[in-house]
Design an enzyme around this catalytic site. Structure first.
Site, PDB file in Angstrom:
ATOM      1  N   ARG A   1       0.818  -1.222   0.000  1.00  0.00           N
ATOM      2  CA  ARG A   1       0.000   0.000   0.000  1.00  0.00           C
ATOM      3  C   ARG A   1       0.838   1.252   0.000  1.00  0.00           C
ATOM      4  NH1 ARG A   1      -5.678  -1.035   2.762  1.00  0.00           N
ATOM      5  NH2 ARG A   1      -5.463  -3.261   2.816  1.00  0.00           N
TER       6      ARG A   1
ATOM      7  N   ARG B   1     -21.540  -3.930   3.236  1.00  0.00           N
ATOM      8  CA  ARG B   1     -20.795  -5.194   3.205  1.00  0.00           C
ATOM      9  C   ARG B   1     -21.058  -6.031   4.457  1.00  0.00           C
ATOM     10  NH1 ARG B   1     -14.450  -5.358   2.324  1.00  0.00           N
ATOM     11  NH2 ARG B   1     -14.431  -3.889   4.055  1.00  0.00           N
TER      12      ARG B   1
HETATM   13  P1  AP5 Z   1      -8.216  -4.621   4.253  1.00  0.00           P
HETATM   14  O1  AP5 Z   1      -8.996  -5.683   4.891  1.00  0.00           O
HETATM   15  O2  AP5 Z   1      -7.215  -4.983   3.210  1.00  0.00           O
HETATM   16  O3  AP5 Z   1      -9.238  -3.544   3.712  1.00  0.00           O
HETATM   17  P2  AP5 Z   1      -9.287  -2.660   2.362  1.00  0.00           P
HETATM   18  O4  AP5 Z   1      -8.106  -2.573   1.523  1.00  0.00           O
HETATM   19  O5  AP5 Z   1      -9.758  -1.378   2.871  1.00  0.00           O
HETATM   20  O6  AP5 Z   1     -10.134  -3.458   1.433  1.00  0.00           O
HETATM   21  P3  AP5 Z   1     -11.481  -4.131   1.720  1.00  0.00           P
HETATM   22  O7  AP5 Z   1     -11.272  -5.504   2.225  1.00  0.00           O
HETATM   23  O8  AP5 Z   1     -12.315  -3.223   2.579  1.00  0.00           O
HETATM   24  O9  AP5 Z   1     -12.158  -4.102   0.281  1.00  0.00           O
HETATM   25  P4  AP5 Z   1     -12.041  -5.014  -1.005  1.00  0.00           P
HETATM   26  O10 AP5 Z   1     -11.346  -4.228  -2.065  1.00  0.00           O
HETATM   27  O11 AP5 Z   1     -11.504  -6.369  -0.697  1.00  0.00           O
HETATM   28  O12 AP5 Z   1     -13.574  -5.097  -1.415  1.00  0.00           O
HETATM   29  P5  AP5 Z   1     -14.610  -6.312  -1.348  1.00  0.00           P
HETATM   30  O13 AP5 Z   1     -14.328  -7.273  -2.425  1.00  0.00           O
HETATM   31  O14 AP5 Z   1     -14.721  -6.809   0.063  1.00  0.00           O
HETATM   32  O15 AP5 Z   1      -7.405  -3.784   5.352  1.00  0.00           O
HETATM   33  C1  AP5 Z   1      -8.020  -3.388   6.569  1.00  0.00           C
HETATM   34  C2  AP5 Z   1      -7.014  -2.594   7.420  1.00  0.00           C
HETATM   35  O16 AP5 Z   1      -5.844  -3.414   7.704  1.00  0.00           O
HETATM   36  C3  AP5 Z   1      -6.434  -1.341   6.775  1.00  0.00           C
HETATM   37  O17 AP5 Z   1      -7.292  -0.230   6.926  1.00  0.00           O
HETATM   38  C4  AP5 Z   1      -5.122  -1.178   7.571  1.00  0.00           C
HETATM   39  O18 AP5 Z   1      -5.348  -0.676   8.867  1.00  0.00           O
HETATM   40  C5  AP5 Z   1      -4.657  -2.626   7.714  1.00  0.00           C
HETATM   41  N1  AP5 Z   1      -3.797  -3.057   6.582  1.00  0.00           N
HETATM   42  C6  AP5 Z   1      -4.076  -4.061   5.695  1.00  0.00           C
HETATM   43  N2  AP5 Z   1      -3.087  -4.172   4.798  1.00  0.00           N
HETATM   44  C7  AP5 Z   1      -2.163  -3.231   5.115  1.00  0.00           C
HETATM   45  C8  AP5 Z   1      -0.938  -2.823   4.536  1.00  0.00           C
HETATM   46  N3  AP5 Z   1      -0.442  -3.418   3.445  1.00  0.00           N
HETATM   47  N4  AP5 Z   1      -0.272  -1.802   5.119  1.00  0.00           N
HETATM   48  C9  AP5 Z   1      -0.722  -1.203   6.229  1.00  0.00           C
HETATM   49  N5  AP5 Z   1      -1.893  -1.516   6.826  1.00  0.00           N
HETATM   50  C10 AP5 Z   1      -2.614  -2.515   6.269  1.00  0.00           C
HETATM   51  O19 AP5 Z   1     -15.953  -5.532  -1.749  1.00  0.00           O
HETATM   52  C11 AP5 Z   1     -16.565  -4.597  -0.854  1.00  0.00           C
HETATM   53  C12 AP5 Z   1     -18.104  -4.784  -0.909  1.00  0.00           C
HETATM   54  O20 AP5 Z   1     -18.574  -4.446  -2.203  1.00  0.00           O
HETATM   55  C13 AP5 Z   1     -18.584  -6.231  -0.651  1.00  0.00           C
HETATM   56  O21 AP5 Z   1     -19.785  -6.169   0.090  1.00  0.00           O
HETATM   57  C14 AP5 Z   1     -18.831  -6.808  -2.061  1.00  0.00           C
HETATM   58  O22 AP5 Z   1     -19.868  -7.798  -2.052  1.00  0.00           O
HETATM   59  C15 AP5 Z   1     -19.254  -5.571  -2.831  1.00  0.00           C
HETATM   60  N6  AP5 Z   1     -18.807  -5.584  -4.217  1.00  0.00           N
HETATM   61  C16 AP5 Z   1     -17.607  -6.020  -4.705  1.00  0.00           C
HETATM   62  N7  AP5 Z   1     -17.543  -5.849  -6.039  1.00  0.00           N
HETATM   63  C17 AP5 Z   1     -18.737  -5.274  -6.404  1.00  0.00           C
HETATM   64  C18 AP5 Z   1     -19.294  -4.819  -7.651  1.00  0.00           C
HETATM   65  N8  AP5 Z   1     -18.597  -4.932  -8.815  1.00  0.00           N
HETATM   66  N9  AP5 Z   1     -20.532  -4.275  -7.645  1.00  0.00           N
HETATM   67  C19 AP5 Z   1     -21.227  -4.155  -6.491  1.00  0.00           C
HETATM   68  N10 AP5 Z   1     -20.763  -4.568  -5.279  1.00  0.00           N
HETATM   69  C20 AP5 Z   1     -19.527  -5.110  -5.245  1.00  0.00           C
END
Ligand code: AP5
Length: 216
Positions: free
Chosen positions: A88, A127
């Site tokens: 990131r 979500r």
């Molecule tokens: P993390 O769990 O990685 O969260 P994020 O990057 O914020 O990503 P998400 O898991 O929230 O989203 P996603 O892109 O996977 O979306 P999803 O497919 O679930 O990290 C959490 C925390 O950990 C960070 O804030 C930080 O504190 C720490 N951290 C982690 N990695 C780190 C790093 N490298 N460095 C430092 N800190 C770190 O989809 C979301 C929703 O939308 C779901 O409900 C899904 O069903 C829906 N959806 C998906 N695609 C579609 C579509 N095309 N149309 C409609 N709905 C959709």
């Protein structure tokens, strides 16, 4: 083949990773999942990182780099890795380059999902996730057959504590602060492909498969 999925919080990285696992047997390393599991166990790592996650801040680079090093060493079984949520920052990306070089493996593709903040908020606020098998749902776009219950394993669904609106806004702020430089870093490596993360999950998945050369 090893790949990195980049994009905003809620950008669909986990959703698309799930499809690649189901259809192509790849293996996901999600730093968010690893950190949440540590926080749940109240391990020393979990206690250290929980405060950052709850506030929507990034965990410090040195901490997350060690988490990834361990996961890579355990997870490199030749099935093809999907790095979801890492790197990131440019510092993390440079550390990853060193780690994969030492392991004699390569990162073959980097896919960056682009979507608006408005769509991110819509997705994250709806979500839900299974406590047991971790499958993701959305109350509007991908609802379970029975409210609050996982279709696959029958366990309870829950809402992540960092999916509250004020934490989502902070996660987005942090994302915008770091992501441009990270994307530039991968653009200069020639491995970056950018796609819209808006549209149906199936249509986006077709594009992902196309980029990876996995289309049937
Ligand atoms: P993390 O769990 O990685 O969260 P994020 O990057 O914020 O990503 P998400 O898991 O929230 O989203 P996603 O892109 O996977 O979306 P999803 O497919 O679930 O990290 C959490 C925390 O950990 C960070 O804030 C930080 O504190 C720490 N951290 C982690 N990695 C780190 C790093 N490298 N460095 C430092 N800190 C770190 O989809 C979301 C929703 O939308 C779901 O409900 C899904 O069903 C829906 N959806 C998906 N695609 C579609 C579509 N095309 N149309 C409609 N709905 C959709």
């Amino acid at each position: 083949m090893n790949i990195i999925l980049l994009g905003p919080p809620g950008g669909g990285k986990g959703t698309q990773a799930q499809f690649l696992i189901e259809h192509h047997g790849m293996r996901q390393i999600s730093t968010g999942d690893l950190l949440r599991a540590a926080a749940k166990k109240k391990s020393p790592l979990g206690l250290e990182v929980e405060k950052y996650m709850k506030a929507g801040k990034l965990v410090p680079d040195d901490v997350i780099n060690n988490v990834m090093k361990e996961a890579l060493e355990e997870g490199n079984d030749g099935r093809g890795l999907i790095l979801d949520g890492y790197p990131r920052t440019v510092q993390q990306a440079k550390t990853l380059d060193q780690m994969v070089k030492l392991m004699n493996v390569s990162v073959d593709h980097v896919i960056n999902f682009n979507l608006s903040d408005k769509e991110v908020i819509r997705r994250l606020s709806g979500r839900r996730q299974c406590r047991e098998c971790k499958v993701g749902y959305h109350i509007q776009f991908a609802p379970p057959k029975k409210e609050g219950i996982c279709d696959r394993c029958g366990s309870e669904l829950f809402q992540r504590s960092d999916d509250k609106i004020e934490v989502i806004q902070e996660r987005l702020r942090v994302y915008h602060e770091k992501n441009d430089k990270l994307v530039d870093y991968y653009r200069s490596s020639g491995k970056l492909r950018e796609i819209s993360g808006e549209g149906s999950t199936g249509d986006i998945y077709k594009k992902v498969e196309g980029i990876l050369g996995l289309s049937q």
